[in-house]
Motif scaffolding. Structure first.
Motif, PDB file in Angstrom:
ATOM      1  N   GLU A  71       0.875  -1.224  -0.080  1.00 33.03           N
ATOM      2  CA  GLU A  71      -0.158  -0.039  -0.026  1.00 33.03           C
ATOM      3  C   GLU A  71       0.867   1.181  -0.040  1.00 33.03           C
ATOM      4  O   GLU A  71       2.069   1.185   0.776  1.00 33.03           O
ATOM      5  N   GLN A  72       0.392   2.293  -0.682  1.00 34.26           N
ATOM      6  CA  GLN A  72       0.801   3.435  -0.658  1.00 34.26           C
ATOM      7  C   GLN A  72      -0.098   4.653  -0.301  1.00 34.26           C
ATOM      8  O   GLN A  72      -0.949   4.873  -1.139  1.00 34.26           O
ATOM      9  N   VAL A  73       0.363   5.699   0.499  1.00 35.80           N
ATOM     10  CA  VAL A  73      -0.662   6.755   0.681  1.00 35.80           C
ATOM     11  C   VAL A  73       0.121   7.979  -0.062  1.00 35.80           C
ATOM     12  O   VAL A  73       1.039   8.093  -0.150  1.00 35.80           O
ATOM     13  N   ILE A  74      -0.835   8.402  -0.740  1.00 37.19           N
ATOM     14  CA  ILE A  74      -0.799   9.704  -1.451  1.00 37.19           C
ATOM     15  C   ILE A  74      -1.333  10.798  -1.088  1.00 37.19           C
ATOM     16  O   ILE A  74      -2.627  10.657  -0.752  1.00 37.19           O
ATOM     17  N   GLN A  75      -0.571  12.051  -0.390  1.00 38.48           N
ATOM     18  CA  GLN A  75      -1.180  13.011   0.051  1.00 38.48           C
ATOM     19  C   GLN A  75      -1.727  13.978  -0.966  1.00 38.48           C
ATOM     20  O   GLN A  75      -1.174  14.345  -2.012  1.00 38.48           O
ATOM     21  N   THR A  76      -3.010  14.212  -0.657  1.00 36.77           N
ATOM     22  CA  THR A  76      -3.679  15.302  -1.593  1.00 36.77           C
ATOM     23  C   THR A  76      -3.808  16.609  -1.217  1.00 36.77           C
ATOM     24  O   THR A  76      -3.078  17.094   0.039  1.00 36.77           O
ATOM     25  N   ALA A  77      -4.066  17.538  -1.974  1.00 38.69           N
ATOM     26  CA  ALA A  77      -4.221  18.945  -1.703  1.00 38.69           C
ATOM     27  C   ALA A  77      -3.009  19.610  -1.674  1.00 38.69           C
ATOM     28  O   ALA A  77      -3.248  20.851  -0.515  1.00 38.69           O
ATOM     29  N   GLY A  78      -1.894  19.292  -1.898  1.00 38.98           N
ATOM     30  CA  GLY A  78      -0.510  19.950  -1.515  1.00 38.98           C
ATOM     31  C   GLY A  78      -0.164  19.725  -0.265  1.00 38.98           C
ATOM     32  O   GLY A  78       0.580  20.630   0.161  1.00 38.98           O
ATOM     33  N   LYS A  79      -0.512  18.595   0.534  1.00 43.35           N
ATOM     34  CA  LYS A  79      -0.233  18.580   1.837  1.00 43.35           C
ATOM     35  C   LYS A  79       1.366  18.326   2.080  1.00 43.35           C
ATOM     36  O   LYS A  79       2.112  19.328   2.953  1.00 43.35           O
ATOM     37  N   ARG A  80       1.865  17.695   1.426  1.00 44.97           N
ATOM     38  CA  ARG A  80       3.514  17.685   1.310  1.00 44.97           C
ATOM     39  C   ARG A  80       3.871  18.777   1.142  1.00 44.97           C
ATOM     40  O   ARG A  80       5.039  19.102   1.931  1.00 44.97           O
ATOM     41  N   ARG A  81       3.631  19.604   0.067  1.00 45.77           N
ATOM     42  CA  ARG A  81       4.199  21.063  -0.259  1.00 45.77           C
ATOM     43  C   ARG A  81       4.262  21.856   0.846  1.00 45.77           C
ATOM     44  O   ARG A  81       4.879  22.682   1.347  1.00 45.77           O
ATOM     45  N   LYS A  82       3.039  22.003   1.600  1.00 46.40           N
ATOM     46  CA  LYS A  82       2.695  22.795   2.421  1.00 46.40           C
ATOM     47  C   LYS A  82       3.558  22.663   4.000  1.00 46.40           C
ATOM     48  O   LYS A  82       3.739  23.600   4.546  1.00 46.40           O
ATOM     49  N   ASN A  83       3.701  21.136   4.223  1.00 44.34           N
ATOM     50  CA  ASN A  83       4.599  20.840   5.259  1.00 44.34           C
ATOM     51  C   ASN A  83       5.854  21.051   5.055  1.00 44.34           C
ATOM     52  O   ASN A  83       6.706  21.563   6.008  1.00 44.34           O
ATOM     53  N   ILE A  84       6.714  21.189   3.945  1.00 35.01           N
ATOM     54  CA  ILE A  84       7.804  21.565   3.420  1.00 35.01           C
ATOM     55  C   ILE A  84       7.751  23.080   3.826  1.00 35.01           C
ATOM     56  O   ILE A  84       8.975  23.420   4.294  1.00 35.01           O
ATOM     57  N   GLU A  85       6.929  23.939   3.418  1.00 32.23           N
ATOM     58  CA  GLU A  85       7.060  25.218   3.553  1.00 32.23           C
ATOM     59  C   GLU A  85       6.992  25.680   5.084  1.00 32.23           C
ATOM     60  O   GLU A  85       7.673  26.542   5.497  1.00 32.23           O
ATOM     61  N   LEU A  86       6.049  24.879   5.716  1.00 31.98           N
ATOM     62  CA  LEU A  86       6.078  25.015   7.164  1.00 31.98           C
ATOM     63  C   LEU A  86       7.283  24.877   7.873  1.00 31.98           C
ATOM     64  O   LEU A  86       7.860  25.643   8.572  1.00 31.98           O
ATOM     65  N   ALA A  87       8.061  23.729   7.123  1.00 34.70           N
ATOM     66  CA  ALA A  87       9.374  23.583   7.865  1.00 34.70           C
ATOM     67  C   ALA A  87      10.488  24.779   7.522  1.00 34.70           C
ATOM     68  O   ALA A  87      11.219  24.841   8.428  1.00 34.70           O
TER      69      ALA A  87
END
Length: 424
Positions: A102-118
């Motif tokens: 199984e592979q979880v695919i983050q939607t709505a740009g969550k990964r990008r937003k977490n990078i920006e928060l970091a």
């Protein structure tokens, strides 16, 4: 009894210096700051926090790991089943197994937003380093000023002790010959002891300042620091016309204001993330089933997604909106604080500067010359004990006023640099 008191005073005052000669470090203001920037442990620790934040940014860039599941494995022999080919060697003819990935695919740009928060968090740690540096530089510079101030006081009292000891010895001889009264000798001796007591008090103050400075410079406890700079007033002229300019500079340079602005950015980006959290992530899967279906070897794919029926992340979104309002208030508060601090510190600086205009090198030289003259006339008995003591009190008092003015001007100047957020 008096002899015993004097012996104790000599041990404390003069033994103090002889014990430190081999461990004395002579350093200038500029050199002290260089050592501070290189060695201070608080700064080193804060720099490590920046590295930690950068590591969190790297971590935020990775996708979630896929999940591998192996199930439906029977470890015993199963009868009454259809014949199956072996899996490994002769094993597996009567075994069942299911494998799924199984592979979880983050939607709505969550990964990008977490990078920006970091990344915003990295900026916050850098501003925190600037704030720690601003605080510690103020402490360092004011501590150096205090040490210089007390070094100058030491010189004054050591000079007076050396002078009055000669007078006391001379008066003791005159007392033995019956040329002066005992009261005059006692009055002079009392003044000598008073000066030595003040010198001991200065040593105690200096030890506290030494402890503070050695902690900032990370120097061994056995070291004794002497500041080599002359104790002077700040050379730069400051004008009231610059206050508005400093206020604007503070909004751009003060770390506490930059930290508050950075928190605003973080809160805004967090709201975007919380809104994105309304959109459920998608889990895609691929599975293989041996012996558990109408097919001997079944391969299939699947998709899983949460249905956002009950939880639409409304609470977290509302909290994120309130956090934005709170950070805006904090930024505004810090800006108003900086304006008031700059205005207040500058007014104190100007008032002290006005006093310093009445003090020049000629005045201090005149004061020193008059002291020499009074000491000479007192030894020659051209003036009496009362007149000499009165002038000695006036001399010490004026010397302290000069030193106090220099110290206060240096401290207000440093405080002004502190509230503006940069060196002027």
């Amino acid at each position: 009894m008096k002899k015993h008191i004097l012996i104790v005073l000599y041990i404390h005052v003069f033994g103090f210096f002889s014990a430190q000669v081999s461990d004395t470090i002579t350093i200038s203001r500029k050199e002290a700051e260089a050592v501070f920037l290189a060695n201070n442990l608080d700064l080193i620790a804060q720099k490590l926090e920046i590295s930690q934040a950068e590591a969190r940014t790297v971590q935020a860039k990775f996708w979630p790991n896929p999940t591998l599941s192996i199930s439906e494995v029977n470890l015993w022999k199963t009868y009454d089943i259809e014949a199956q080919p072996a899996l490994i060697g002769n094993w597996g003819k009567s075994s069942q197994v299911a494998v799924e990935i199984e592979q979880v695919i983050q939607t709505a740009g969550k990964r990008r937003k977490n990078i920006e928060l970091a990344k915003i968090d990295v900026d916050g740690e850098q501003y925190e380093l600037q704030e720690v540096l601003r605080e510690l530089k103020k402490i360092l510079r004011n501590t150096v000023t205090e040490i210089l101030y007390n070094q100058e006081q030491q010189k004054i009292y050591q000079g007076q002790i050396a002078s009055i000891e000669k007078l006391t010895k001379s008066y003791n001889n005159q007392l033995s010959l019956g040329n002066i009264s005992k009261a005059e000798y006692v009055r002079l001796k009392a003044q000598e002891i008073e000066f030595k007591k003040k010198l001991i008090s200065l040593h105690q103050e200096i030890q506290e300042q030494q402890m503070e400075l050695k902690a900032l410079l990370i120097l061994p406890a056995k070291k004794y620091i002497v500041i080599s700079d002359p104790f002077t007033m700040p050379e730069k002229d400051l004008s009231e016309l610059e206050v508005d300019q400093w206020t604007e500079k503070a909004k751009e340079n003060r770390p506490d204001i930059l930290m508050a602005k950075n928190q605003e950015k973080y809160a805004q980006k967090n709201l975007e993330l919380q809104n994105a959290m309304k959109t459920p992530d998608v889990t895609v899967s691929m599975n293989y089933d041996r012996g558990g279906n109408i097919m001997k070897d079944f391969v299939g794919v699947g998709v899983a997604v949460d249905l956002p029926i009950f939880d639409r992340n409304k609470g977290n979104i509302q909290e994120a909106k309130l956090e934005i309002e709170k950070t805006k208030i904090e930024t505004r508060k810090n800006m108003l604080k900086s304006e008031n601090e700059i205005s207040s510190v500058f007014k104190n600086y100007i008032k002290t500067k006005e006093i310093s205009h009445d003090i020049d090198d000629a005045y201090e030289s005149t004061l020193d010359g008059l002291l020499i003259s009074h000491e000479k006339n007192f030894r020659l008995r051209n003036i009496g004990m009362l007149e000499y003591m009165d002038f000695l009190d006036t001399y010490i008092g004026n010397k302290m006023i000069i030193l106090d003015t220099k110290k206060e001007l240096n401290q207000y100047y440093e405080n002004l640099q502190y509230v503006v957020g940069q060196d002027l």
